[in-house]
Design a protein around this motif. Structure first.
Motif, PDB file in Angstrom:
ATOM      1  N   LYS A 110       0.832  -1.203   0.000  1.00 32.65           N
ATOM      2  CA  LYS A 110       0.000   0.000   0.000  1.00 32.65           C
ATOM      3  C   LYS A 110       0.867   1.253   0.000  1.00 32.65           C
ATOM      4  O   LYS A 110       0.490   2.273  -0.551  1.00 32.65           O
ATOM      5  N   MET A 158      -5.342   8.327   0.556  1.00 32.93           N
ATOM      6  CA  MET A 158      -6.255   7.314   1.116  1.00 32.93           C
ATOM      7  C   MET A 158      -5.596   5.926   1.109  1.00 32.93           C
ATOM      8  O   MET A 158      -5.776   5.150   2.051  1.00 32.93           O
ATOM      9  N   ALA A 161      -3.156   5.896   4.015  1.00 33.60           N
ATOM     10  CA  ALA A 161      -3.804   5.901   5.332  1.00 33.60           C
ATOM     11  C   ALA A 161      -4.565   4.606   5.608  1.00 33.60           C
ATOM     12  O   ALA A 161      -4.427   4.009   6.677  1.00 33.60           O
ATOM     13  N   ASN A 162      -5.369   4.157   4.654  1.00 34.88           N
ATOM     14  CA  ASN A 162      -6.283   3.037   4.901  1.00 34.88           C
ATOM     15  C   ASN A 162      -5.901   1.758   4.181  1.00 34.88           C
ATOM     16  O   ASN A 162      -6.497   0.718   4.437  1.00 34.88           O
ATOM     17  N   GLY A 164      -5.791  -0.609   0.757  1.00 36.65           N
ATOM     18  CA  GLY A 164      -6.732  -0.841  -0.328  1.00 36.65           C
ATOM     19  C   GLY A 164      -6.676  -2.286  -0.746  1.00 36.65           C
ATOM     20  O   GLY A 164      -6.105  -3.131  -0.052  1.00 36.65           O
TER      21      GLY A 164
END
Length: 174
Positions: A110, A158, A161-162, A164
């Motif tokens: 990521k 994103m 941070a999160n 995928g």
């Protein structure tokens, strides 16, 4: 009619040859034995001619060499349990714990995907994750509209941070 006298077809001969190749690949038979057995398998006409080819080998054997199944009406039946209210003295059955299957993680990172999205805001990070459709869409939006460059940058933040998912739906590794 005895089962060894039953005639076989091409599908049975090919299954026997395929399984002999598996045994050869596992080192159970020598190349000369393999060649002789495959030749015999392709020249076999009845089940009885194929049976000796697997007599000294462990499983897997061709499925058609297995003993015949009992007819459905001759197989033993299972007694179904009686359902109804439990007596007051009966202990309550314990629930079966649910163990979720572990989800395999992707070999893609990521961090790499997020940095590629921010540094090269043309959907490059999405191409890296294997999501080519989303990458092409971001590329077209950036090329057609100058302000569209914000979308890949926000998408990169994103991703950092999160995390995928990759193209197969597996979560990206940290």
């Amino acid at each position: 009619m005895e089962s060894d006298e039953l005639r076989i077809g091409t599908a049975e001969r090919e299954e026997a040859a395929r399984l002999l190749a598996d045994h050869f690949g596992m080192g159970r038979i020598t190349p000369d034995e393999y060649e002789a057995r495959v030749t015999d398998a392709y020249s076999a006409v009845t089940l009885g001619a194929l049976r000796p080819l697997f007599r000294d080998l462990p499983q897997p054997h061709p499925g058609f060499l297995a003993p015949p199944q009992l007819p459905m009406y001759a197989q033993p039946t299972m007694q179904l349990p009686m359902y109804g209210p439990l007596p007051a003295s009966a202990p309550m059955p314990l629930p079966v714990p649910y163990a979720p299957m572990p989800v395999p993680t992707s070999y893609r990172s990521k961090t790499v995907a997020g940095v590629l999205q921010i540094v090269l805001p043309f959907g490059v990070g999405r191409f890296y994750t294997g999501q080519t459709g989303l990458g092409l869409l971001q590329l077209l939006v950036v090329l057609l509209t100058g302000i569209g460059v914000l979308w890949p940058i926000i998408d990169g933040v994103m991703l950092l941070a999160n995390g995928g998912l990759d193209a197969e739906g597996r979560p990206l590794r940290p």
